[in-house]
Structures are given as structure tokens and as C-alpha cells.
Design an enzyme around this catalytic site. Structure first.
Site, PDB file in Angstrom:
ATOM      1  N   HIS A  83       0.828  -1.210   0.000  1.00 28.40           N
ATOM      2  CA  HIS A  83       0.000   0.000   0.000  1.00 28.40           C
ATOM      3  C   HIS A  83       0.861   1.258   0.000  1.00 28.40           C
ATOM      4  CE1 HIS A  83       0.750  -0.778   4.245  1.00 28.40           C
ATOM      5  NE2 HIS A  83       0.375   0.455   4.530  1.00 28.40           N
ATOM      6  N   CYS A 101     -28.291  -3.881 -12.607  1.00 29.34           N
ATOM      7  CA  CYS A 101     -29.432  -4.476 -11.910  1.00 29.34           C
ATOM      8  C   CYS A 101     -30.654  -4.625 -12.813  1.00 29.34           C
ATOM      9  CB  CYS A 101     -29.790  -3.641 -10.687  1.00 29.34           C
ATOM     10  SG  CYS A 101     -30.321  -1.958 -11.102  1.00 29.34           S
TER      11      CYS A 101
END
Length: 134
Positions: free
Chosen positions: A36, A121
Site C-alpha cells: 500500500h 441491476c
């Protein structure tokens, strides 16, 4: 780098096949504990796409319990951070998501606009990720 959710959706084999590079996703993987930090130092720009409502709201709270959040908190704000929202219209318009987007913009994140159209969706509306220009 891919989130665990992204890997469930499309899989690391697909991403690795497309890029020819290993896919980073676990900030606790052996030999990758400082990824990171190292990735942020290496990157010229960060693009988070698609950015789900969950991820947007988590980032605005400063949560770093995964590689996506840790990369965000370690980000070098001298470099651009672009975020491309993608979600259902109601999730995009929810006050929590809108407040989080505003917070992220205030912190220096370049929040890209969403498009209107057919959503994953099955609904049609606002919240679709913009198409990249080639």
C-alpha cells in the site's frame, strides 16, 4: 490491484490474463505487507473504477481494513486520484453516498460524473459508470 469483491465478480485469472501481471488484493499476503505504501510511491495516478457505494462510503470514513482503503489513506495528494462511481440510481442518490462523494471531493479526489442508461441491476437511470474514451 483489485478488491476482494472485484475478484469475486471477474476473477484474478481474467485480470492477470489481460495485464500479464499478478493481481494484488490482499494487504496481508506474505511479501506484500508494504504494497500500500510502495504502490502509491510508484503510481503516477490512481483510478478507482468502478467505485461502488460501499467503497465510496468506506473511503469517506477513512477505513483501511483492505488494500483499497490502505492505498487511499497512503495516497500522495501531489498525484491525481480519480474515482468513477458505478451503482444503482437510488444508491447513487442516497444522502450517505452524496455526502461521501462531497467529502472525497473536498479532500482532493476527482470524482468523475456518472452516465445515465442501462444499469447492471436491470434498471435504467443515473449511476452508470462513464465509458472510457479511446
Amino acid at each position: 490491484m483489485a478488491s476482494p469483491s472485484a475478484l469475486k465478480f471477474i476473477g484474478s485469472a481474467t485480470l492477470e490474463g489481460l495485464t500479464g501481471k499478478p493481481v494484488l488484493s490482499d494487504m496481508y499476503a506474505t511479501g506484500q505487507l508494504m504494497d500500500h505504501i510502495n504502490l502509491i510511491k510508484w503510481a503516477d495516478v490512481v483510478v478507482l473504477a468502478p467505485a461502488t457505494a460501499n467503497t465510496i462510503n468506506r473511503l469517506a470514513q477513512g477505513l483501511a481494513d483492505d488494500l483499497t482503503g490502505a492505498l487511499f489513506l497512503a495516497h500522495d495528494w501531489q498525484k491525481p486520484y480519480l474515482l468513477a462511481p458505478a451503482m444503482n440510481t437510488r444508491m447513487y442518490q442516497h444522502p450517505a453516498t452524496q455526502k461521501s462523494l462531497q467529502t472525497l471531493q473536498e479532500w482532493g479526489v476527482n470524482v468523475l460524473p456518472t452516465a445515465e442508461g442501462y444499469l447492471a441491476c436491470g434498471d435504467e437511470g443515473h449511476g452508470k459508470m462513464i465509458e472510457p474514451e479511446y
